[in-house]
Scaffold this motif. Structure first.
Motif, mmCIF file in Angstrom:
data_model
loop_
_atom_site.group_PDB
_atom_site.id
_atom_site.type_symbol
_atom_site.label_atom_id
_atom_site.label_comp_id
_atom_site.label_asym_id
_atom_site.label_seq_id
_atom_site.Cartn_x
_atom_site.Cartn_y
_atom_site.Cartn_z
ATOM 1 N N PHE A 26 -18.179 0.896 5.445
ATOM 2 C CA PHE A 26 -16.844 0.303 5.312
ATOM 3 C C PHE A 26 -16.913 -1.216 5.235
ATOM 4 N N GLU A 27 -16.093 -1.755 4.334
ATOM 5 C CA GLU A 27 -15.971 -3.209 4.196
ATOM 6 C C GLU A 27 -14.496 -3.584 4.226
ATOM 7 N N PRO A 28 -14.163 -4.709 4.839
ATOM 8 C CA PRO A 28 -12.752 -5.112 4.900
ATOM 9 C C PRO A 28 -12.285 -5.731 3.577
ATOM 10 N N ILE A 29 -11.068 -5.388 3.201
ATOM 11 C CA ILE A 29 -10.398 -6.048 2.076
ATOM 12 C C ILE A 29 -8.965 -6.340 2.487
ATOM 13 N N GLU A 30 -8.335 -7.213 1.746
ATOM 14 C CA GLU A 30 -6.910 -7.469 1.935
ATOM 15 C C GLU A 30 -6.197 -7.181 0.631
ATOM 16 N N LEU A 31 -5.086 -6.493 0.731
ATOM 17 C CA LEU A 31 -4.206 -6.287 -0.416
ATOM 18 C C LEU A 31 -2.952 -7.089 -0.161
ATOM 19 N N LYS A 32 -2.574 -7.880 -1.117
ATOM 20 C CA LYS A 32 -1.316 -8.608 -1.018
ATOM 21 C C LYS A 32 -0.169 -7.684 -1.423
ATOM 22 N N LYS A 33 1.011 -8.012 -0.962
ATOM 23 C CA LYS A 33 2.210 -7.252 -1.311
ATOM 24 C C LYS A 33 2.272 -7.066 -2.824
ATOM 25 N N HIS A 34 2.507 -5.846 -3.266
ATOM 26 C CA HIS A 34 2.627 -5.408 -4.658
ATOM 27 C C HIS A 34 1.290 -5.154 -5.353
ATOM 28 N N GLU A 35 0.156 -5.476 -4.724
ATOM 29 C CA GLU A 35 -1.136 -5.143 -5.318
ATOM 30 C C GLU A 35 -1.400 -3.646 -5.138
ATOM 31 N N PHE A 36 -2.223 -3.104 -6.013
ATOM 32 C CA PHE A 36 -2.514 -1.673 -5.997
ATOM 33 C C PHE A 36 -3.833 -1.381 -5.288
ATOM 34 N N PHE A 37 -3.821 -0.336 -4.472
ATOM 35 C CA PHE A 37 -5.073 0.208 -3.944
ATOM 36 C C PHE A 37 -5.721 1.037 -5.043
ATOM 37 N N ILE A 38 -4.899 1.806 -5.762
ATOM 38 C CA ILE A 38 -5.355 2.533 -6.944
ATOM 39 C C ILE A 38 -4.173 2.691 -7.895
ATOM 40 N N LYS A 39 -4.454 2.549 -9.171
ATOM 41 C CA LYS A 39 -3.415 2.689 -10.191
ATOM 42 C C LYS A 39 -3.458 4.072 -10.813
ATOM 43 N N GLU A 40 -2.361 4.433 -11.457
ATOM 44 C CA GLU A 40 -2.292 5.683 -12.215
ATOM 45 C C GLU A 40 -3.306 5.624 -13.353
ATOM 46 N N ASP A 41 -3.902 6.758 -13.662
ATOM 47 C CA ASP A 41 -4.868 6.942 -14.745
ATOM 48 C C ASP A 41 -6.220 6.267 -14.519
ATOM 49 N N SER A 42 -6.452 5.737 -13.320
ATOM 50 C CA SER A 42 -7.789 5.230 -13.016
ATOM 51 C C SER A 42 -8.533 6.288 -12.201
ATOM 52 N N TYR A 43 -9.829 6.156 -12.129
ATOM 53 C CA TYR A 43 -10.651 7.117 -11.399
ATOM 54 C C TYR A 43 -10.892 6.585 -9.992
ATOM 55 N N ALA A 44 -10.530 7.385 -9.005
ATOM 56 C CA ALA A 44 -10.705 6.979 -7.610
ATOM 57 C C ALA A 44 -12.172 7.007 -7.231
ATOM 58 N N LYS A 45 -12.571 6.007 -6.478
ATOM 59 C CA LYS A 45 -13.934 5.937 -5.980
ATOM 60 C C LYS A 45 -13.964 5.644 -4.481
ATOM 61 N N GLN A 46 -12.869 5.101 -3.954
ATOM 62 C CA GLN A 46 -12.856 4.645 -2.570
ATOM 63 C C GLN A 46 -11.819 5.367 -1.725
ATOM 64 N N ILE A 47 -12.163 5.487 -0.453
ATOM 65 C CA ILE A 47 -11.177 5.863 0.554
ATOM 66 C C ILE A 47 -10.932 4.620 1.385
ATOM 67 N N ASP A 99 1.701 -7.150 2.870
ATOM 68 C CA ASP A 99 0.299 -7.537 2.916
ATOM 69 C C ASP A 99 -0.426 -6.531 3.805
ATOM 70 N N CYS A 100 -1.608 -6.109 3.376
ATOM 71 C CA CYS A 100 -2.335 -5.043 4.074
ATOM 72 C C CYS A 100 -3.774 -5.447 4.374
ATOM 73 N N GLN A 101 -4.253 -4.974 5.509
ATOM 74 C CA GLN A 101 -5.666 -5.085 5.862
ATOM 75 C C GLN A 101 -6.242 -3.676 5.820
ATOM 76 N N ILE A 102 -7.307 -3.510 5.044
ATOM 77 C CA ILE A 102 -7.866 -2.182 4.795
ATOM 78 C C ILE A 102 -9.383 -2.244 4.911
ATOM 79 N N LEU A 103 -9.946 -1.211 5.503
ATOM 80 C CA LEU A 103 -11.398 -1.003 5.460
ATOM 81 C C LEU A 103 -11.651 0.031 4.371
ATOM 82 N N VAL A 104 -12.518 -0.274 3.411
ATOM 83 C CA VAL A 104 -12.768 0.645 2.300
ATOM 84 C C VAL A 104 -14.228 1.088 2.292
ATOM 85 N N ALA A 105 -14.427 2.323 1.797
ATOM 86 C CA ALA A 105 -15.775 2.877 1.663
ATOM 87 C C ALA A 105 -15.844 3.692 0.381
#
Length: 191
Positions: A26-47, A99-105
């Motif tokens: 797991f690595e920390p990331i920040e998402l700002k308000k309105h940013e996407f964790f994942i968009k439609e029609d993209s391939y998911a790779k992270q939880i 605004d979000c704080q997320i750990l991603v893997a």
């Protein structure tokens, strides 16, 4: 990482060795308000482990109308689970409403640990079971309950969300119009 450990252990206890290995993925990331964790029609790779913030899961129909399927309020697990499992393009976008704080893997790397760490495999199953039950509950609520009751249940589940996100997101989540939501809120606020 302690918050992640406590959250996961609340679902299904992981051994110390398993968690010590897992936390390195797991690595920390920040998402700002309105940013996407994942968009439609993209391939998911992270939880992700949403530590702080609010993320919405939504889709857009052929007429361009958005439907909010779910809200995730930290702490919570996020990710395009169907896309992760099927290797197909994602259909349900996940977007930060604050605004979000997320750990991603990387999901595949975590999943590869299942054969050796059965406590982690059990945790993955329990998370899947939880989201299945949550999805079924929401479908039952949408089909069997009136909008007033769905609103009350939403307020119980997400007590402070109304003060943070726009009302039209809440109305969409409830399957009603913003005007209907205003009427319900007014009616319930009267003694």
């Amino acid at each position: 990482m302690e918050e992640l450990k406590n959250y996961l252990n609340h679902i299904s206890v992981l051994g110390e060795e398993t968690f010590n290995i897992l936390q390195n993925y797991f690595e920390p990331i920040e998402l700002k308000k309105h940013e996407f964790f994942i968009k439609e029609d993209s391939y998911a790779k992270q939880i992700g482990f949403l530590q702080k913030g609010i993320v919405r899961a939504f889709f857009v129909n052929n007429e361009g109308k958005e439907y909010n399927k779910q809200f995730f309020v930290g702490p919570s697990i996020i990710g395009a689970y169907s896309s992760l499992l099927t290797n197909q393009p994602n259909k349900i976008a996940q977007q930060a409403l604050t605004d979000c704080q997320i750990l991603v893997a990387d999901f595949k790397k975590v999943e590869a640990l299942y054969d050796k760490h059965h406590d982690l495999e059990r945790l993955g199953r329990k998370i899947a079971e939880y989201y299945f039950l949550e999805k079924e509950q929401k479908e039952l609520e949408m089909g069997l309950l009136d909008a007033d009751k769905r609103y009350e249940l939403m307020r119980e589940k997400f007590p402070s969300i109304e003060r943070i996100i726009p009302q039209y997101y809440i109305a969409s989540y409830l399957g009603i119009s913003p005007t209907q939501l205003s009427r319900i809120r007014k009616k319930l606020s009267q003694p």
